[in-house]
Design a protein around this motif. Sequence first.
Motif, PDB file in Angstrom:
ATOM      1  N   ARG A 114       0.840  -1.212   0.000  1.00 27.86           N
ATOM      2  CA  ARG A 114       0.000   0.000   0.000  1.00 27.86           C
ATOM      3  C   ARG A 114       0.871   1.257   0.000  1.00 27.86           C
ATOM      4  N   LEU A 115       1.940   1.251   0.790  1.00 24.90           N
ATOM      5  CA  LEU A 115       2.843   2.403   0.783  1.00 24.90           C
ATOM      6  C   LEU A 115       3.494   2.545  -0.589  1.00 24.90           C
ATOM      7  N   GLY A 116       3.839   1.422  -1.218  1.00 29.70           N
ATOM      8  CA  GLY A 116       4.376   1.468  -2.580  1.00 29.70           C
ATOM      9  C   GLY A 116       3.396   2.101  -3.549  1.00 29.70           C
ATOM     10  N   CYS A 117       2.105   1.784  -3.391  1.00 32.93           N
ATOM     11  CA  CYS A 117       1.064   2.396  -4.236  1.00 32.93           C
ATOM     12  C   CYS A 117       0.999   3.907  -4.005  1.00 32.93           C
TER      13      CYS A 117
ATOM     14  N   ASP B 221       1.598  -0.288 -16.087  1.00 28.87           N
ATOM     15  CA  ASP B 221       1.581  -1.523 -16.849  1.00 28.87           C
ATOM     16  C   ASP B 221       2.743  -2.389 -16.392  1.00 28.87           C
ATOM     17  N   VAL B 222       2.634  -3.663 -16.681  1.00 28.30           N
ATOM     18  CA  VAL B 222       3.674  -4.625 -16.348  1.00 28.30           C
ATOM     19  C   VAL B 222       4.611  -4.734 -17.542  1.00 28.30           C
ATOM     20  N   LEU B 223       5.908  -4.670 -17.279  1.00 30.02           N
ATOM     21  CA  LEU B 223       6.899  -4.812 -18.340  1.00 30.02           C
ATOM     22  C   LEU B 223       6.691  -6.130 -19.065  1.00 30.02           C
ATOM     23  N   GLY B 224       6.635  -6.064 -20.391  1.00 27.37           N
ATOM     24  CA  GLY B 224       6.452  -7.264 -21.196  1.00 27.37           C
ATOM     25  C   GLY B 224       5.008  -7.565 -21.546  1.00 27.37           C
ATOM     26  N   SER B 225       4.094  -6.686 -21.149  1.00 29.95           N
ATOM     27  CA  SER B 225       2.679  -6.963 -21.410  1.00 29.95           C
ATOM     28  C   SER B 225       2.222  -6.489 -22.788  1.00 29.95           C
ATOM     29  N   GLY B 226       3.115  -5.887 -23.555  1.00 29.32           N
ATOM     30  CA  GLY B 226       2.757  -5.459 -24.898  1.00 29.32           C
ATOM     31  C   GLY B 226       2.735  -3.953 -25.070  1.00 29.32           C
ATOM     32  N   THR B 227       2.465  -3.211 -24.013  1.00 26.69           N
ATOM     33  CA  THR B 227       2.476  -1.755 -24.095  1.00 26.69           C
ATOM     34  C   THR B 227       3.922  -1.276 -24.167  1.00 26.69           C
ATOM     35  N   ALA B 228       4.156  -0.225 -24.902  1.00 23.52           N
ATOM     36  CA  ALA B 228       5.504   0.336 -25.003  1.00 23.52           C
ATOM     37  C   ALA B 228       5.933   0.876 -23.636  1.00 23.52           C
ATOM     38  N   PRO B 229       6.992   0.320 -23.045  1.00 21.73           N
ATOM     39  CA  PRO B 229       7.412   0.729 -21.704  1.00 21.73           C
ATOM     40  C   PRO B 229       7.704   2.220 -21.581  1.00 21.73           C
ATOM     41  N   GLU B 230       8.233   2.817 -22.645  1.00 25.23           N
ATOM     42  CA  GLU B 230       8.577   4.243 -22.583  1.00 25.23           C
ATOM     43  C   GLU B 230       7.335   5.138 -22.535  1.00 25.23           C
TER      44      GLU B 230
ATOM     45  N   LEU C 200      -2.913  -1.427  -7.179  1.00 27.31           N
ATOM     46  CA  LEU C 200      -2.854  -0.074  -7.760  1.00 27.31           C
ATOM     47  C   LEU C 200      -4.227   0.404  -8.258  1.00 27.31           C
ATOM     48  N   TRP C 201      -5.111  -0.522  -8.603  1.00 26.40           N
ATOM     49  CA  TRP C 201      -6.455  -0.164  -9.064  1.00 26.40           C
ATOM     50  C   TRP C 201      -7.397   0.131  -7.904  1.00 26.40           C
ATOM     51  N   THR C 202      -7.098  -0.397  -6.711  1.00 22.85           N
ATOM     52  CA  THR C 202      -8.086  -0.365  -5.632  1.00 22.85           C
ATOM     53  C   THR C 202      -7.602   0.243  -4.316  1.00 22.85           C
ATOM     54  N   PHE C 203      -6.341   0.646  -4.215  1.00 22.75           N
ATOM     55  CA  PHE C 203      -5.801   1.022  -2.909  1.00 22.75           C
ATOM     56  C   PHE C 203      -6.446   2.263  -2.305  1.00 22.75           C
ATOM     57  N   MET C 204      -7.057   3.121  -3.130  1.00 26.09           N
ATOM     58  CA  MET C 204      -7.696   4.313  -2.606  1.00 26.09           C
ATOM     59  C   MET C 204      -8.821   4.731  -3.547  1.00 26.09           C
ATOM     60  N   ASP C 205      -9.980   5.023  -2.970  1.00 26.21           N
ATOM     61  CA  ASP C 205     -11.107   5.485  -3.780  1.00 26.21           C
ATOM     62  C   ASP C 205     -10.724   6.745  -4.541  1.00 26.21           C
ATOM     63  N   GLY C 206     -11.082   6.793  -5.808  1.00 29.18           N
ATOM     64  CA  GLY C 206     -10.843   7.977  -6.621  1.00 29.18           C
ATOM     65  C   GLY C 206      -9.424   8.108  -7.139  1.00 29.18           C
ATOM     66  N   SER C 207      -8.570   7.180  -6.794  1.00 29.37           N
ATOM     67  CA  SER C 207      -7.182   7.245  -7.237  1.00 29.37           C
ATOM     68  C   SER C 207      -7.049   6.549  -8.595  1.00 29.37           C
ATOM     69  N   PHE C 208      -6.195   7.110  -9.445  1.00 30.64           N
ATOM     70  CA  PHE C 208      -5.903   6.489 -10.729  1.00 30.64           C
ATOM     71  C   PHE C 208      -4.415   6.619 -10.997  1.00 30.64           C
TER      72      PHE C 208
ATOM     73  N   ASP D 144       9.226 -11.055  -7.074  1.00 31.67           N
ATOM     74  CA  ASP D 144       8.290 -12.180  -7.051  1.00 31.67           C
ATOM     75  C   ASP D 144       7.116 -11.905  -7.994  1.00 31.67           C
ATOM     76  N   PRO D 145       6.914 -12.751  -9.013  1.00 31.96           N
ATOM     77  CA  PRO D 145       5.803 -12.538  -9.945  1.00 31.96           C
ATOM     78  C   PRO D 145       4.430 -12.496  -9.268  1.00 31.96           C
ATOM     79  N   GLN D 146       4.235 -13.281  -8.202  1.00 34.28           N
ATOM     80  CA  GLN D 146       2.951 -13.250  -7.478  1.00 34.28           C
ATOM     81  C   GLN D 146       2.759 -11.905  -6.769  1.00 34.28           C
ATOM     82  N   GLU D 147       3.835 -11.384  -6.189  1.00 32.86           N
ATOM     83  CA  GLU D 147       3.741 -10.085  -5.528  1.00 32.86           C
ATOM     84  C   GLU D 147       3.521  -8.980  -6.555  1.00 32.86           C
ATOM     85  N   LEU D 148       4.135  -9.125  -7.733  1.00 35.07           N
ATOM     86  CA  LEU D 148       3.900  -8.164  -8.809  1.00 35.07           C
ATOM     87  C   LEU D 148       2.423  -8.150  -9.184  1.00 35.07           C
ATOM     88  N   LYS D 149       1.829  -9.328  -9.289  1.00 31.57           N
ATOM     89  CA  LYS D 149       0.402  -9.423  -9.631  1.00 31.57           C
ATOM     90  C   LYS D 149      -0.455  -8.761  -8.547  1.00 31.57           C
ATOM     91  N   ALA D 150      -0.130  -9.019  -7.289  1.00 30.64           N
ATOM     92  CA  ALA D 150      -0.881  -8.406  -6.187  1.00 30.64           C
ATOM     93  C   ALA D 150      -0.733  -6.890  -6.200  1.00 30.64           C
TER      94      ALA D 150
END
Length: 181
Positions: free
Chosen positions: A55-58, A100-109, A88-96, A77-83
């Motif tokens: 949560r602090l990381g978020c 993205d995860v590196l390697g998911s297809g989106t341009a990292p830059e 990041l989507w839910t840690f705080m109401d109204g937050s955005f 840890d890939p499991q911790e990355l998933k968590a």
Amino acid sequence: MDESVATSDSADSSAARRSSPASSAADGSRAGDPGAALRVDFYVLGEASASARLRLGCKLAEKAYLSAQRTLVWLSDPQELKAFDELLWTFMDGSFVPHDVLGSGTAPEETPVLLSAGITPQGSFDIIINLAPGIPGCLSQTGRVAEIVDGEEARRRAGRARFKAYRDLGVQPASHNIRAE
């Protein structure tokens, strides 16, 4: 963001001026010694909770995003990355926090907050948020690292080892005790 994090950051303003990010080379890496002009902040939580650490990381990722800082969140840890990705989507109401995860297809830059489980991306970052037990292998790509350590004994020992390793690199890390929410 909770008051203790904001207070810790404002107390570091003079330290930030003394150790501002190094100039970048044409390839996006920092020039020179890995410890040169690297700012490292340890955020130490009293509670022994992986979820509090994430949560602090978020919160730090959100703060960096709102400050227009390109951010890499480093996990091992890939499991911790998933968590973390889901949190990041839910840690705080109204937050955005666009991420993205590196390697998911989106341009990292093009991703303001990039998540990686030990895979080193190309380019430079304004800040690396380290949630892994070891020092990120891509220190040359940033001027600042935020280390998050909770009270769980194994993670606390790993945090102490990282603190010592940074000092061995010639970096003088700062520590901030974070109160529970």
